[in-house]
Scaffold this active site. Structure first.
Site, PDB file in Angstrom:
ATOM      1  CG  HIS A 209      -0.224   0.287   2.497  1.00 33.47           C
ATOM      2  ND1 HIS A 209       0.454  -0.699   3.166  1.00 33.47           N
ATOM      3  CD2 HIS A 209      -0.056   1.429   3.221  1.00 33.47           C
ATOM      4  CE1 HIS A 209       0.999  -0.174   4.251  1.00 33.47           C
ATOM      5  NE2 HIS A 209       0.709   1.106   4.311  1.00 33.47           N
TER       6      HIS A 209
HETATM    7  C1  UD1 Z   1      -2.064   5.373   5.974  1.00 28.16           C
HETATM    8  C2  UD1 Z   1      -0.773   5.847   6.624  1.00 28.16           C
HETATM    9  C3  UD1 Z   1       0.295   4.771   6.480  1.00 28.16           C
HETATM   10  C4  UD1 Z   1      -0.194   3.442   7.005  1.00 28.16           C
HETATM   11  C5  UD1 Z   1      -1.485   3.099   6.287  1.00 28.16           C
HETATM   12  C6  UD1 Z   1      -2.050   1.785   6.751  1.00 28.16           C
HETATM   13  C7  UD1 Z   1      -0.342   8.261   6.518  1.00 28.16           C
HETATM   14  C8  UD1 Z   1       0.474   9.304   5.887  1.00 28.16           C
HETATM   15  N1  UD1 Z   1      -0.237   7.037   5.973  1.00 28.16           N
HETATM   16  O1  UD1 Z   1      -1.810   5.246   4.577  1.00 28.16           O
HETATM   17  O2  UD1 Z   1       1.424   5.149   7.238  1.00 28.16           O
HETATM   18  O3  UD1 Z   1       0.770   2.456   6.785  1.00 28.16           O
HETATM   19  O4  UD1 Z   1      -2.434   4.143   6.539  1.00 28.16           O
HETATM   20  O5  UD1 Z   1      -3.167   1.440   6.010  1.00 28.16           O
HETATM   21  O6  UD1 Z   1      -1.031   8.530   7.471  1.00 28.16           O
HETATM   22  N2  UD1 Z   1      -9.308   4.706   1.907  1.00 28.16           N
HETATM   23  C9  UD1 Z   1     -10.517   4.060   1.889  1.00 28.16           C
HETATM   24  N3  UD1 Z   1     -11.043   3.666   3.074  1.00 28.16           N
HETATM   25  C10 UD1 Z   1     -10.437   3.893   4.254  1.00 28.16           C
HETATM   26  C11 UD1 Z   1      -9.187   4.545   4.254  1.00 28.16           C
HETATM   27  C12 UD1 Z   1      -8.639   4.945   3.075  1.00 28.16           C
HETATM   28  O7  UD1 Z   1     -11.112   3.843   0.848  1.00 28.16           O
HETATM   29  O8  UD1 Z   1     -10.979   3.490   5.306  1.00 28.16           O
HETATM   30  C13 UD1 Z   1      -8.701   5.105   0.632  1.00 28.16           C
HETATM   31  C14 UD1 Z   1      -8.899   6.560   0.356  1.00 28.16           C
HETATM   32  O9  UD1 Z   1      -9.373   6.692  -0.920  1.00 28.16           O
HETATM   33  C15 UD1 Z   1      -7.533   7.193   0.494  1.00 28.16           C
HETATM   34  C16 UD1 Z   1      -6.583   6.026   0.330  1.00 28.16           C
HETATM   35  O10 UD1 Z   1      -7.310   4.860   0.680  1.00 28.16           O
HETATM   36  O11 UD1 Z   1      -7.290   8.171  -0.455  1.00 28.16           O
HETATM   37  C17 UD1 Z   1      -5.394   6.145   1.226  1.00 28.16           C
HETATM   38  O12 UD1 Z   1      -5.777   6.391   2.592  1.00 28.16           O
HETATM   39  P1  UD1 Z   1      -4.867   7.341   3.535  1.00 28.16           P
HETATM   40  O13 UD1 Z   1      -5.389   7.325   4.917  1.00 28.16           O
HETATM   41  O14 UD1 Z   1      -4.671   8.661   2.905  1.00 28.16           O
HETATM   42  O15 UD1 Z   1      -3.442   6.679   3.495  1.00 28.16           O
HETATM   43  P2  UD1 Z   1      -2.993   5.154   3.521  1.00 28.16           P
HETATM   44  O16 UD1 Z   1      -2.371   4.842   2.218  1.00 28.16           O
HETATM   45  O17 UD1 Z   1      -4.054   4.252   4.036  1.00 28.16           O
END
Ligand code: UD1
Length: 394
Positions: A209
């Site tokens: 991820h």
């Molecule tokens: C975040 C953390 C990362 C951690 C990871 C674990 C930061 C900078 N990064 O990254 O350190 O390893 O979480 O998963 O804080 N999304 C969904 N549903 C959700 C959450 C996210 O659909 O419940 C999608 C969203 O479209 C979003 C993307 O996933 O744009 C990424 O989510 P985000 O929280 O921005 O960062 P992660 O890549 O999950």
């Protein structure tokens, strides 16, 4: 006030909440920022870990880094003003960690950072920036390993703020082990609903991820090619993170929802890569504990595989957790597809020396990192109990 926001936070904060409850002196509020909000990324962890519903839910959701961080701060500040906590505890390195630490410190509230001092020395990683900044403004820095202490001292953090306590994520792993094993004992494949016959054979487990891997098409396609090559030798189970799902789609690879007929949660692709939705804590631990090999770019999984004695290939060029290499089962393999395949195959042609090494680890003959013993949260709370003075006037 204990802050959680994203998936890897829940298993780190859970043991601290449990331990704080044992002390009448502390009243604990759980604040969930809502950085992760999908059932499979958040709710299922509260259920699996036996955590109560958060006292406060900020519901920030996804956005760019600046917007997400700003939203968390905007919503967290009034909570702090209303509740006037004596201490805000943040864990890990996600945007919620730095956002809440920064909000608290500007209100004169003491901050504790759990999992302080980890460094990848790669500032292109958003988490590295979060780690560096959170550590600079924290009053209590709880480290998982002595490398962390060294990093913090090098950065000028006074020694009396740093406490080497061990790893609360491992506290959770050890507490839940019995439950994992019960699932395993009853035939993990059936129990988990992975009924495809191929799953009874050894399998490799994959998670990906990191933006640097999945948001970059060239790199992502390379890694996918490597997985396809590995899947020719062994089924590859891949629970897909929402960020990665988007990139799979962008690359024309679809994650098929469960077939209502078979009531199976998996779809086995022709290439042997089994794409499934993100899993809860127990399901994932069970799959990991039984995997022949794990390939990942996660931080926490490097630690968990070390304790479980499962070989782990980390698809990154660096790690903030070098102790999992020196004292565990982790190996950095970078993102070059040829190297990934070569390293993976070493584990898939038993009995290799590496396989023997794995067995040795399982036998406990290899050292595990110091203080990764299931008691880190108790140490944290002991430190707070002995050092923490209430200074806020309410
Ligand atoms: C975040 C953390 C990362 C951690 C990871 C674990 C930061 C900078 N990064 O990254 O350190 O390893 O979480 O998963 O804080 N999304 C969904 N549903 C959700 C959450 C996210 O659909 O419940 C999608 C969203 O479209 C979003 C993307 O996933 O744009 C990424 O989510 P985000 O929280 O921005 O960062 P992660 O890549 O999950």
């Amino acid at each position: 006030m204990l802050v959680v926001g994203a998936r890897p936070n829940f298993m780190k904060a859970g043991p601290i909440w449990r331990e704080l409850r044992k002390h009448k002196r502390f009243q604990t509020l759980i604040v969930h920022t809502g950085q992760h909000y999908d059932k499979g990324m958040s709710d299922v962890f509260f259920r699996d870990l036996g955590l109560p519903k958060p006292d406060v839910y900020l519901g920030v959701g996804s956005a760019s880094h600046a917007v997400q961080t700003a939203r968390i701060m905007e919503k967290f500040e009034p909570v702090c003003l209303k509740e006037r906590p004596d201490l805000v505890m943040v864990v890990g390195d996600v945007n919620s960690t730095i956002a809440c630490a920064l909000t608290a410190v500007k209100l004169g509230i003491k901050v504790a950072h759990v999992e302080a001092g980890l460094r990848s020395f790669d500032r292109t990683m958003p988490e590295e920036v979060n780690r560096l900044l959170t550590d600079q403004i924290s009053d209590y820095l709880f480290t998982t390993c002595l490398d962390g202490n060294k990093n913090l001292i090098r950065e000028g953090i006074p020694r009396n703020k740093i406490f080497f306590v061990g790893n609360t994520m491992i506290d959770t792993l050890m507490r839940m082990k019995g439950q994992n094993e019960r699932k395993r004992g009853s035939g993990e494949a059936e129990k988990l609903g992975y009924k495809h016959k191929r799953i009874r054979k050894p399998y490799a487990l994959v998670t990906l991820h990191r933006p640097s891997n999945v948001d970059n098409k060239l790199i992502f396609r390379g890694i996918w090619k490597a997985l396809e090559a590995i899947a020719k030798k062994i089924p590859v189970i891949f629970p897909v993170h929402p960020r990665t799902r988007k990139m799979l789609k962008a690359n024309g690879i679809t994650l098929t929802p469960p077939s209502p007929l078979e009531r199976e949660r998996i779809k086995v692709r022709d290439d042997g890569i089994i794409l499934i939705p993100p899993l809860g804590y127990l399901e994932f631990m069970s799959l990991m504990a039984n995997a022949a090999l794990v390939l990942t770019d996660s931080g926490g999984i490097q630690e968990e595989t070390t304790i479980l004695g499962i070989p782990c290939l980390t698809i990154r060029n660096n790690t903030e957790r070098p102790i999992t290499i020196t004292q565990g089962t982790n190996r950095l393999v970078g993102t070059d597809p040829k190297r990934i395949v070569k390293e993976a195959l070493k584990f898939l042609t038993p009995p290799s020396p590496l396989e023997r090494e794995r067995i040795k680890v399982r036998d406990g003959s290899k050292r595990r990192p110091e203080l990764w013993d299931g008691k880190a949260a108790a140490r944290i709370v002991n430190v707070l109990n002995s050092k923490f003075q209430i200074t806020n006037t309410k």
